[in-house]
Design a protein around this motif. Structure first.
Motif, PDB file in Angstrom:
ATOM      1  N   TYR A 161     -22.779   6.110 -26.509  1.00 27.27           N
ATOM      2  CA  TYR A 161     -23.933   5.967 -27.239  1.00 27.27           C
ATOM      3  C   TYR A 161     -25.147   5.347 -26.712  1.00 27.27           C
ATOM      4  O   TYR A 161     -26.344   5.572 -27.173  1.00 27.27           O
ATOM      5  CB  TYR A 161     -23.524   4.935 -28.448  1.00 27.27           C
ATOM      6  N   CYS A 180     -31.978   2.547 -26.351  1.00 27.16           N
ATOM      7  CA  CYS A 180     -30.845   2.435 -27.470  1.00 27.16           C
ATOM      8  C   CYS A 180     -30.526   0.870 -27.307  1.00 27.16           C
ATOM      9  O   CYS A 180     -29.831   0.649 -28.430  1.00 27.16           O
ATOM     10  CB  CYS A 180     -29.562   3.103 -26.471  1.00 27.16           C
ATOM     11  N   GLU A 237     -29.755  -1.351 -30.759  1.00 25.79           N
ATOM     12  CA  GLU A 237     -28.593  -2.042 -30.821  1.00 25.79           C
ATOM     13  C   GLU A 237     -28.816  -3.580 -31.233  1.00 25.79           C
ATOM     14  O   GLU A 237     -28.411  -4.113 -32.106  1.00 25.79           O
ATOM     15  CB  GLU A 237     -27.870  -1.933 -29.665  1.00 25.79           C
ATOM     16  N   TYR A 274     -26.116   6.464 -33.380  1.00 28.30           N
ATOM     17  CA  TYR A 274     -24.952   7.270 -33.478  1.00 28.30           C
ATOM     18  C   TYR A 274     -23.675   6.552 -33.516  1.00 28.30           C
ATOM     19  O   TYR A 274     -22.568   7.065 -33.473  1.00 28.30           O
ATOM     20  CB  TYR A 274     -25.098   8.519 -32.555  1.00 28.30           C
ATOM     21  N   TYR A 275     -23.677   5.270 -34.016  1.00 27.57           N
ATOM     22  CA  TYR A 275     -22.371   4.790 -33.904  1.00 27.57           C
ATOM     23  C   TYR A 275     -21.383   5.030 -35.025  1.00 27.57           C
ATOM     24  O   TYR A 275     -20.183   4.695 -34.791  1.00 27.57           O
ATOM     25  CB  TYR A 275     -22.964   2.855 -34.172  1.00 27.57           C
ATOM     26  N   ALA A 282     -21.080  12.093 -30.944  1.00 30.09           N
ATOM     27  CA  ALA A 282     -22.208  11.307 -30.589  1.00 30.09           C
ATOM     28  C   ALA A 282     -23.054  11.986 -29.459  1.00 30.09           C
ATOM     29  O   ALA A 282     -24.226  12.148 -29.188  1.00 30.09           O
ATOM     30  CB  ALA A 282     -22.232   9.944 -30.431  1.00 30.09           C
TER      31      ALA A 282
END
Length: 237
Positions: free
Chosen positions: A139, A162, A166, A174-175, A182
């Motif tokens: 991810y 990213c 988070e 895209y979790y 992903a």
């Protein structure tokens, strides 16, 4: 002396000569393939010498719902500024971390953060600006890494973006997808989805981190001067 476990094969340690607390990672060399020895030695050289125990754990642990949950933008900017400062140093030494994410950013009681887990870090040799291997965590992985077109210092910058998402939302881009879908979306999309409720400043910062062409991504030193970072560095010092 080994104490409680604080992570995967990582333990609290007590230096019996001076009372210092340290972190000790257990690395088994039994039956290790010769091709993996370089990676082990890289981690020993890059991260495990005089490794201190960072008492507050990782940022990934901090943002779990049972703890504090997603963090506010000023605090995230303060943490990210420190991460960028660390990357400036690493990249100037020709080292690419290759696995920047909340779980690999440790924090102290004083609010300082330190990069950890250099197990997949790579030192570029003279004249070598990229390395063609797929390592990291899906991810947070840059598109050029997935496509094996070459990981470089700019690949860490994508992962910083990213990590910002988070820390601000509690989850990376895209979790909701499984790792393979992903990875496909990272390569296919123009950029990862950016939450709508972020400030214009952080949104602009992310747009720089997520430039698809790695050659167009600004370096860590340039991003340190971004207005989103600078505005909150004044607050936190």
């Amino acid at each position: 002396m080994l104490g409680d476990g604080i992570g995967r094969k990582v333990f609290k340690g007590l230096d019996l000569e001076n009372g210092n607390s340290v972190a000790i990672k257990q690395v088994s060399l039994e039956n290790i393939a010769e091709k993996d020895l370089d990676m082990v030695m890289c981690e020993i050289d890059g991260a495990l010498v005089n490794l201190r125990y960072v008492e507050n754990g990782s940022l990934a642990n901090m943002i779990k719902p049972r703890n504090f949950g997603p963090l506010p933008e000023p605090l995230v900017a303060s943490y990210v500024a420190q991460v960028l400062e660390g990357l400036v140093y690493l990249h100037e030494q020709g080292v690419v971390h290759r696995d920047i994410k909340g779980a690999n950013i440790l924090t102290t009681k004083e609010g300082l953060v330190k990069l950890a887990d250099f197990g997949v870090a790579h030192k570029l040799t003279e004249g070598d600006i990229t390395t063609h291997s797929v390592v990291g965590t899906p991810y947070w992985m840059a598109p050029e890494v997935i496509e094996m077109s070459g990981v470089c210092a700019a690949s860490d910058i994508w992962s910083v973006g990213c990590t910002v998402i988070e820390l601000l939302t509690g989850v990376p881009p895209y979790y909701k997808l499984q790792p393979m879908p992903a990875l496909f979306k990272i390569v296919q999309d123009d950029n990862p989805p950016i939450p709508n409720d972020l400030s214009p400043g952080v949104t602009d910062f992310l747009s720089h981190c997520f430039r698809k062409d790695a050659r167009l991504r600004p370096g860590a030193k340039t991003l340190l001067s971004h207005t989103w970072i600078q505005s909150f560095r004044r607050v936190f010092g």
